[in-house]
Enzyme design. Structure first.
Site, PDB file in Angstrom:
ATOM      1  N   SER A   7      35.270  40.962  40.456  1.00 20.34           N
ATOM      2  CA  SER A   7      34.813  39.588  40.236  1.00 20.34           C
ATOM      3  C   SER A   7      34.109  39.062  41.480  1.00 20.34           C
ATOM      4  CB  SER A   7      36.001  38.692  39.903  1.00 20.34           C
ATOM      5  OG  SER A   7      35.585  37.345  39.940  1.00 20.34           O
ATOM      6  N   HIS A  32      32.025  41.559  37.202  1.00 13.34           N
ATOM      7  CA  HIS A  32      32.547  40.383  36.498  1.00 13.34           C
ATOM      8  C   HIS A  32      31.932  39.124  37.102  1.00 13.34           C
ATOM      9  CE1 HIS A  32      35.643  38.379  34.039  1.00 13.34           C
ATOM     10  NE2 HIS A  32      35.792  37.526  35.035  1.00 13.34           N
ATOM     11  N   ASP A  34      31.834  35.076  36.882  1.00  9.32           N
ATOM     12  CA  ASP A  34      32.545  33.892  36.398  1.00  9.32           C
ATOM     13  C   ASP A  34      31.626  32.684  36.443  1.00  9.32           C
ATOM     14  OD1 ASP A  34      35.323  34.797  35.990  1.00  9.32           O
ATOM     15  OD2 ASP A  34      35.249  35.273  38.126  1.00  9.32           O
ATOM     16  N   MET A  36      31.427  28.786  35.823  1.00  6.07           N
ATOM     17  CA  MET A  36      32.347  27.644  35.684  1.00  6.07           C
ATOM     18  C   MET A  36      31.547  26.353  35.751  1.00  6.07           C
ATOM     19  SD  MET A  36      35.236  28.800  38.380  1.00  6.07           S
ATOM     20  CE  MET A  36      36.186  30.309  38.224  1.00  6.07           C
ATOM     21  N   HIS A  65      31.917  35.933  32.131  1.00  9.06           N
ATOM     22  CA  HIS A  65      33.073  35.157  31.687  1.00  9.06           C
ATOM     23  C   HIS A  65      32.707  33.678  31.755  1.00  9.06           C
ATOM     24  CE1 HIS A  65      37.575  34.064  32.674  1.00  9.06           C
ATOM     25  NE2 HIS A  65      37.176  33.581  31.523  1.00  9.06           N
ATOM     26  N   MET A  67      33.497  30.084  31.610  1.00  8.81           N
ATOM     27  CA  MET A  67      34.553  29.062  31.643  1.00  8.81           C
ATOM     28  C   MET A  67      33.859  27.710  31.607  1.00  8.81           C
ATOM     29  SD  MET A  67      37.049  30.860  34.374  1.00  8.81           S
ATOM     30  CE  MET A  67      35.736  31.946  34.903  1.00  8.81           C
ATOM     31  N   MET A 136      43.743  35.943  30.132  1.00  7.21           N
ATOM     32  CA  MET A 136      43.883  35.351  31.464  1.00  7.21           C
ATOM     33  C   MET A 136      45.322  35.583  31.932  1.00  7.21           C
ATOM     34  SD  MET A 136      40.980  34.087  32.464  1.00  7.21           S
ATOM     35  CE  MET A 136      41.728  33.708  34.037  1.00  7.21           C
ATOM     36  N   ASP A 174      42.530  39.379  33.622  1.00  9.56           N
ATOM     37  CA  ASP A 174      41.787  38.666  34.661  1.00  9.56           C
ATOM     38  C   ASP A 174      42.696  37.675  35.374  1.00  9.56           C
ATOM     39  OD1 ASP A 174      39.905  37.417  36.202  1.00  9.56           O
ATOM     40  OD2 ASP A 174      38.774  36.530  34.539  1.00  9.56           O
TER      41      ASP A 174
HETATM   42  C1  DX5 Z   1      39.617  32.991  37.587  1.00 12.15           C
HETATM   43  C2  DX5 Z   1      38.481  33.958  37.330  1.00 12.15           C
HETATM   44  C3  DX5 Z   1      38.733  35.302  37.859  1.00 12.15           C
HETATM   45  C4  DX5 Z   1      38.931  35.380  39.358  1.00 12.15           C
HETATM   46  C5  DX5 Z   1      39.964  36.439  39.608  1.00 12.15           C
HETATM   47  O1  DX5 Z   1      39.449  31.856  36.827  1.00 12.15           O
HETATM   48  O2  DX5 Z   1      38.239  34.083  35.944  1.00 12.15           O
HETATM   49  O3  DX5 Z   1      37.772  36.242  37.425  1.00 12.15           O
HETATM   50  O4  DX5 Z   1      37.762  35.679  40.067  1.00 12.15           O
HETATM   51  O5  DX5 Z   1      40.263  36.465  40.946  1.00 12.15           O
HETATM   52  P1  DX5 Z   1      41.540  37.210  41.534  1.00 12.15           P
HETATM   53  O6  DX5 Z   1      41.425  38.649  41.148  1.00 12.15           O
HETATM   54  O7  DX5 Z   1      41.435  36.973  42.986  1.00 12.15           O
HETATM   55  O8  DX5 Z   1      42.753  36.561  40.905  1.00 12.15           O
HETATM   56 ZN    ZN Z   2      36.959  35.764  35.203  1.00 11.15          ZN
END
Ligand code: DX5
Ligand code: ZN
Length: 216
Positions: A7, A32, A34, A36, A65, A67, A136, A174
């Site tokens: 990620s 990955h 993210d 947001m 991903h 969010m 999650m 994740d």
């Molecule tokens: C959290 C994200 C993850 C995050 C995971 O909301 O969706 O992808 O980057 O990070 P670690 O592996 O550090 O928990």
């Molecule tokens: Zn994620």
């Protein structure tokens, strides 16, 4: 097949290009990403311009991903920026079925994410339309959190549900995954492993190689 999806939320953004090349060279199969929006989760991360600028650096699978609230509006743009897999949260879609159709129509693989406390039963009817389910294992919004222990039973339950339906669907986990608990989630039935801080903190190449060794 088991795959590692580092990620980039945990990468050093000032060196993002170099760090992506490192995880690619070390053998991580996915990347990955993210996205947001500051609404569905409290934080804002990155969006289309960043994706576009890194797409040329690697041929690895872009595992996006979302969010964000009502992610359907971003699907087209994400595919244009090179997304291969698009994950939307069941909790953020009023019309989940339509959103999944839209992802497929645009040629990406379709996946649904569930927050830790969301019941697996909301997947019952849509499961056959999915390529992947993302569970999650922390509350979404931040990297570097602790794995929620009850998630292991949820992974087992989902794997059983998929098998009982005679389906072939990937389970991605994740949040809070590290070299010490990755075996536990794999044994429970997960096969796509997201890792942020456990990959990007310290020696990136060594971390990826260690993960791939444990995941064999
Ligand atoms: C959290 C994200 C993850 C995050 C995971 O909301 O969706 O992808 O980057 O990070 P670690 O592996 O550090 O928990
Ligand atoms: Zn994620």
């Amino acid at each position: 097949m088991n795959c590692l999806s580092p990620s980039i939320l945990a990468a050093d953004i000032s060196r993002l290009g170099e760090e992506i090349k490192l995880v690619d060279k070390a053998g991580a199969q996915y990347l990955h990403i993210d996205i947001m929006d500051g609404h569905f989760v409290p934080t804002i991360s990155f969006g289309a311009p960043l994706m576009k600028s890194i797409r040329g650096l690697t041929e690895r699978i872009f595992d996006v991903h979302l969010m964000v609230e009502e992610p359907a509006r971003l699907v087209e743009e994400m595919v244009e920026c090179g997304a291969n897999i698009i994950t939307v949260h069941a909790e953020s879609c009023v019309h989940l079925d339509r959103t999944i159709d839209k992802i497929r129509e645009h040629g990406a693989l379709a996946s649904v994410a569930l927050n830790p406390a969301t019941d697996l039963r909301c997947l019952k009817y849509i499961l056959p339309k999915l390529d992947m389910v993302l569970l999650m294992t922390v509350n979404p919004g931040y990297g570097g959190q602790k794995y929620i222990p009850y998630a292991t039973q949820k992974i087992r339950d989902l794997r059983q549900m998929i098998e009982e339906c005679g389906l072939k669907i990937d389970i991605e986990v994740d949040g809070g995954i590290n070299l010490y608990n990755v075996r536990e989630v794999l044994n429970a039935g997960a096969n796509i492993i997201v890792a942020g801080s456990a990959v990007f903190q310290g020696d990136i190449v060594a971390n990826v190689e260690e993960f791939l060794k444990v995941m064999k």
